[in-house]
Motif scaffolding. Structure first.
Motif, PDB file in Angstrom:
ATOM      1  N   UNK A  92      80.732  19.264-164.484  1.00 12.28           N
ATOM      2  CA  UNK A  92      81.144  19.200-163.084  1.00 12.28           C
ATOM      3  C   UNK A  92      81.521  17.781-162.657  1.00 12.28           C
ATOM      4  N   UNK A  93      81.031  16.785-163.373  1.00 13.34           N
ATOM      5  CA  UNK A  93      81.341  15.386-163.049  1.00 13.34           C
ATOM      6  C   UNK A  93      82.549  14.860-163.817  1.00 13.34           C
ATOM      7  N   UNK A  94      83.183  15.729-164.606  1.00  9.90           N
ATOM      8  CA  UNK A  94      84.275  15.269-165.466  1.00  9.90           C
ATOM      9  C   UNK A  94      85.376  14.562-164.673  1.00  9.90           C
ATOM     10  N   UNK A  95      85.854  15.188-163.607  1.00  8.36           N
ATOM     11  CA  UNK A  95      86.939  14.599-162.842  1.00  8.36           C
ATOM     12  C   UNK A  95      86.584  13.238-162.290  1.00  8.36           C
ATOM     13  N   UNK A  96      85.373  13.093-161.776  1.00  7.56           N
ATOM     14  CA  UNK A  96      84.943  11.809-161.223  1.00  7.56           C
ATOM     15  C   UNK A  96      84.785  10.762-162.319  1.00  7.56           C
ATOM     16  N   UNK A  97      84.192  11.150-163.455  1.00  8.94           N
ATOM     17  CA  UNK A  97      83.948  10.183-164.524  1.00  8.94           C
ATOM     18  C   UNK A  97      85.240   9.698-165.173  1.00  8.94           C
ATOM     19  N   UNK A  98      86.262  10.507-165.174  1.00  5.55           N
ATOM     20  CA  UNK A  98      87.520  10.124-165.805  1.00  5.55           C
ATOM     21  C   UNK A  98      88.492   9.466-164.829  1.00  5.55           C
ATOM     22  N   UNK A 100      89.298   6.215-162.477  1.00  2.56           N
ATOM     23  CA  UNK A 100      88.960   4.825-162.186  1.00  2.56           C
ATOM     24  C   UNK A 100      89.392   4.392-160.788  1.00  2.56           C
ATOM     25  N   UNK A 101      90.609   4.703-160.409  1.00  7.22           N
ATOM     26  CA  UNK A 101      91.210   4.082-159.233  1.00  7.22           C
ATOM     27  C   UNK A 101      91.383   5.030-158.053  1.00  7.22           C
ATOM     28  N   UNK A 102      91.673   6.287-158.317  1.00  9.42           N
ATOM     29  CA  UNK A 102      91.915   7.272-157.259  1.00  9.42           C
ATOM     30  C   UNK A 102      90.962   8.434-157.460  1.00  9.42           C
ATOM     31  N   UNK A 109      83.972  15.807-153.272  1.00  9.60           N
ATOM     32  CA  UNK A 109      83.087  14.646-153.161  1.00  9.60           C
ATOM     33  C   UNK A 109      83.865  13.337-153.118  1.00  9.60           C
ATOM     34  N   UNK A 110      85.142  13.374-153.541  1.00  8.98           N
ATOM     35  CA  UNK A 110      86.026  12.191-153.508  1.00  8.98           C
ATOM     36  C   UNK A 110      85.395  10.997-154.226  1.00  8.98           C
ATOM     37  N   UNK A 111      84.894  11.246-155.432  1.00  9.30           N
ATOM     38  CA  UNK A 111      84.231  10.194-156.194  1.00  9.30           C
ATOM     39  C   UNK A 111      85.139   9.656-157.297  1.00  9.30           C
ATOM     40  N   UNK A 112      85.065   8.363-157.525  1.00 11.90           N
ATOM     41  CA  UNK A 112      85.659   7.734-158.701  1.00 11.90           C
ATOM     42  C   UNK A 112      84.537   7.052-159.469  1.00 11.90           C
ATOM     43  N   UNK A 113      84.155   7.639-160.607  1.00  7.41           N
ATOM     44  CA  UNK A 113      83.034   7.094-161.369  1.00  7.41           C
ATOM     45  C   UNK A 113      83.504   6.525-162.706  1.00  7.41           C
ATOM     46  N   UNK A 114      84.824   6.212-162.788  1.00  2.00           N
ATOM     47  CA  UNK A 114      85.380   5.700-164.028  1.00  2.00           C
ATOM     48  C   UNK A 114      84.720   4.417-164.505  1.00  2.00           C
ATOM     49  N   UNK A 115      84.386   3.527-163.572  1.00  2.00           N
ATOM     50  CA  UNK A 115      83.759   2.273-163.978  1.00  2.00           C
ATOM     51  C   UNK A 115      82.361   2.520-164.538  1.00  2.00           C
ATOM     52  N   UNK A 116      81.644   3.472-163.963  1.00  2.00           N
ATOM     53  CA  UNK A 116      80.316   3.796-164.493  1.00  2.00           C
ATOM     54  C   UNK A 116      80.426   4.443-165.869  1.00  2.00           C
ATOM     55  N   UNK A 117      81.421   5.322-166.035  1.00  2.00           N
ATOM     56  CA  UNK A 117      81.643   5.934-167.350  1.00  2.00           C
ATOM     57  C   UNK A 117      82.032   4.865-168.369  1.00  2.00           C
ATOM     58  N   UNK A 148      94.966  14.970-171.193  1.00  2.00           N
ATOM     59  CA  UNK A 148      94.920  15.341-169.788  1.00  2.00           C
ATOM     60  C   UNK A 148      94.160  14.264-169.007  1.00  2.00           C
ATOM     61  N   UNK A 149      93.075  14.603-168.306  1.00  2.85           N
ATOM     62  CA  UNK A 149      92.305  13.539-167.659  1.00  2.85           C
ATOM     63  C   UNK A 149      91.649  12.632-168.686  1.00  2.85           C
ATOM     64  N   UNK A 150      91.365  13.168-169.878  1.00  2.00           N
ATOM     65  CA  UNK A 150      90.896  12.318-170.965  1.00  2.00           C
ATOM     66  C   UNK A 150      91.958  11.318-171.395  1.00  2.00           C
ATOM     67  N   UNK A 151      93.234  11.695-171.275  1.00  2.00           N
ATOM     68  CA  UNK A 151      94.320  10.759-171.522  1.00  2.00           C
ATOM     69  C   UNK A 151      94.403   9.707-170.439  1.00  2.00           C
ATOM     70  N   UNK A 152      94.177  10.123-169.193  1.00  2.00           N
ATOM     71  CA  UNK A 152      94.173   9.179-168.077  1.00  2.00           C
ATOM     72  C   UNK A 152      93.104   8.120-168.269  1.00  2.00           C
ATOM     73  N   UNK A 153      91.875   8.549-168.576  1.00  2.00           N
ATOM     74  CA  UNK A 153      90.794   7.577-168.706  1.00  2.00           C
ATOM     75  C   UNK A 153      90.970   6.720-169.953  1.00  2.00           C
TER      76      UNK A 153
END
Length: 469
Positions: A92-98, A100-102, A109-117, A148-153
């Protein structure tokens, strides 16, 4: 836990690896190459996202079957023995973890957790893996790779930390969120202003719906034109016109990605072909006409630096990097030359604008609850009557749609014979369709782990667009 080494390499699973930065746990699967010897290290390493779907032998399908590709290429001497670390996503956190910027646009939840990942991978997981396995710390032999989002991150990680990840594999990247109702576009990737990793692989399929070829080509052109990456050497791009947004397509392309990142860049081309393309319209701003090259090791990619010519001469206008603007209607004979090889093909130009109308009516055997949303190729329809859902859109010409119907994650519309409804097409003109759905799959039912020889395309692309990436 170790899985049997039935194809050469060994896969070990580290269960419930905790991250303090993310405050959660996940499994991590580690591929050790045939003949692995701890004393023979350090080994090159590739870090992969969405680890649940990377290795077939970990039991979850659909998968990329990466262990089979690595076994084959390493045994042939085309890749060095390397270690692959497949990191499960945060569900469920995949989108947020992948991100970084948007924030992921469909995540309430509108979370960006890329830096934490990122900190989890570099500060927590990498030391843990390095303590157990002799992986290199040389960025020139360290790749990050995902789809996909894994490519984005992967793209963001490699440019943010090229001191760690000197190689990047970016497959079918989710770069721009296209709203499935309004079709408004929101970029979710950061436009880089300085060079990052030494080698980059980027690819896209022509049947990926709202994850479009245009967005990916724009990124490739930026890397080459603005950041100075050498096309077909430092950055390689591949467009597969018939490929869907699905693990089966990434399984077919991941070998070329790994060969570009870890293989011999000096190997010559041994084959050049011009792929078949759907008709293009005079109103389309740009069209890719890159030939497909095959390197001596099998690395297959779209050759951006090929010399191109066509007749009649005024049928197309060159834009550079194997992109053109259609001029006038009619058949076009294309010729491409690269690496001492020549390829010929044709392209049909028709009169028309940059987009075309798509009108779809979906009928169901029984009326659905009022709060149920029915998607056609990821596009949102509207309930207009009992058992009737309708949608009208103007879509860019050439976008590839899978023709599937769904009600959410893995809830697919079934035809009379019980198979998922699939009628893929390139949207090359106005069309009106009616699709009847007599039954639906059960999203909670588990399917066998053994795939067909050629897995059915896009089994997850009927989901809401937030699930597709």
């Amino acid at each position: 836990m170790s899985l049997p080494p039935n194809t050469g390499g060994v896969i070990e699973t580290l269960s419930n690896v905790r991250s303090t930065h993310l405050d959660n746990v996940r499994d991590v699967h580690v591929y050790l190459p045939p003949g692995y010897d701890r004393q023979a290290g350090p080994y090159p390493v590739v870090w992969l996202h969405d680890g649940q779907h990377v290795f077939a032998r970990t039991g979850l399908e659909p998968s990329w079957r990466v262990e089979e590709t690595l076994d084959r290429l390493i045994a042939a001497g085309l890749l060095p023995p390397l270690i692959a670390v497949a990191v499960d996503n945060g569900r469920d956190d995949r989108g947020a973890e992948y991100s970084h910027y948007v924030p992921y646009p469909r995540d309430p939840r509108a979370l960006s957790r890329g830096e934490s990942y990122e900190r989890f991978l570099i500060e927590e997981l990498r030391p843990l893996i390095a303590d157990r396995y002799p992986i290199t710390d040389d960025p020139a032999h360290t790749a990050v790779l995902g789809s996909s989002m894994g490519g984005l991150v992967s793209y963001h990680l490699a440019f943010r930390r090229p001191d760690v990840f000197g190689l990047a594999g970016v497959l079918s990247p989710f770069l721009v969120f296209v709203d499935p109702i309004t079709l408004a576009e929101t970029p979710v990737h950061h436009r880089q202003t300085a060079r990052g990793p030494a080698r980059i692989w980027i690819d896209i399929g022509g049947m990926e719906g709202l994850i479009t070829v245009r967005h990916t080509r724009d990124l490739v052109d930026h890397l080459v034109t603005d950041l100075g990456y050498a096309p077909d050497r430092e950055v390689r791009f591949h467009e597969d016109p018939q490929a869907p947004h699905h693990e089966s397509a990434w399984a077919r392309r991941v070998g070329s990605a790994l060969l570009h990142l870890f293989g011999d860049a000096d190997l010559p081309l041994v084959e050049l072909t011009m792929p078949e393309r759907p008709a293009v319209a005079t109103g389309q701003a740009d069209v890719s006409v890159a030939p497909v090259g095959v390197r001596a090791d099998g690395c297959t990619y779209s050759v951006l630096d090929a010399a191109l010519s066509w007749t009649p001469a005024d049928a197309l206008r060159p834009l550079g990097l194997a992109r053109v603007t259609p001029g006038r209607p009619g058949p076009v004979a294309l010729t491409a030359t690269a690496g001492g090889h020549t390829a010929e093909g044709t392209l049909e130009v028709v009169e028309g604008g940059a987009d075309a109308l798509l009108e779809v009516t979906v009928t169901t055997a029984a009326d659905l609850p009022a709060d149920e949303t029915v998607y056609y190729s990821g596009l949102v329809t509207t309930r207009v009557a009992a058992g009737v859902h309708h949608g009208t859109w103007r879509l860019p010409r050439g976008v590839g749609l899978n023709g599937a119907v769904g009600r959410g994650w893995r809830c697919d519309g079934l035809a009379e014979d019980g198979t998922p409804i699939r009628d893929p097409f390139h949207h090359d003109g106005d069309r009106r369709l009616t699709v009847h759905v007599p039954a639906w799959t059960d999203p909670n039912a588990r399917t066998p782990a053994t795939p067909a020889a050629d897995p059915a395309p896009e089994t997850d692309a009927t989901a809401p667009i937030e699930e597709t990436p």
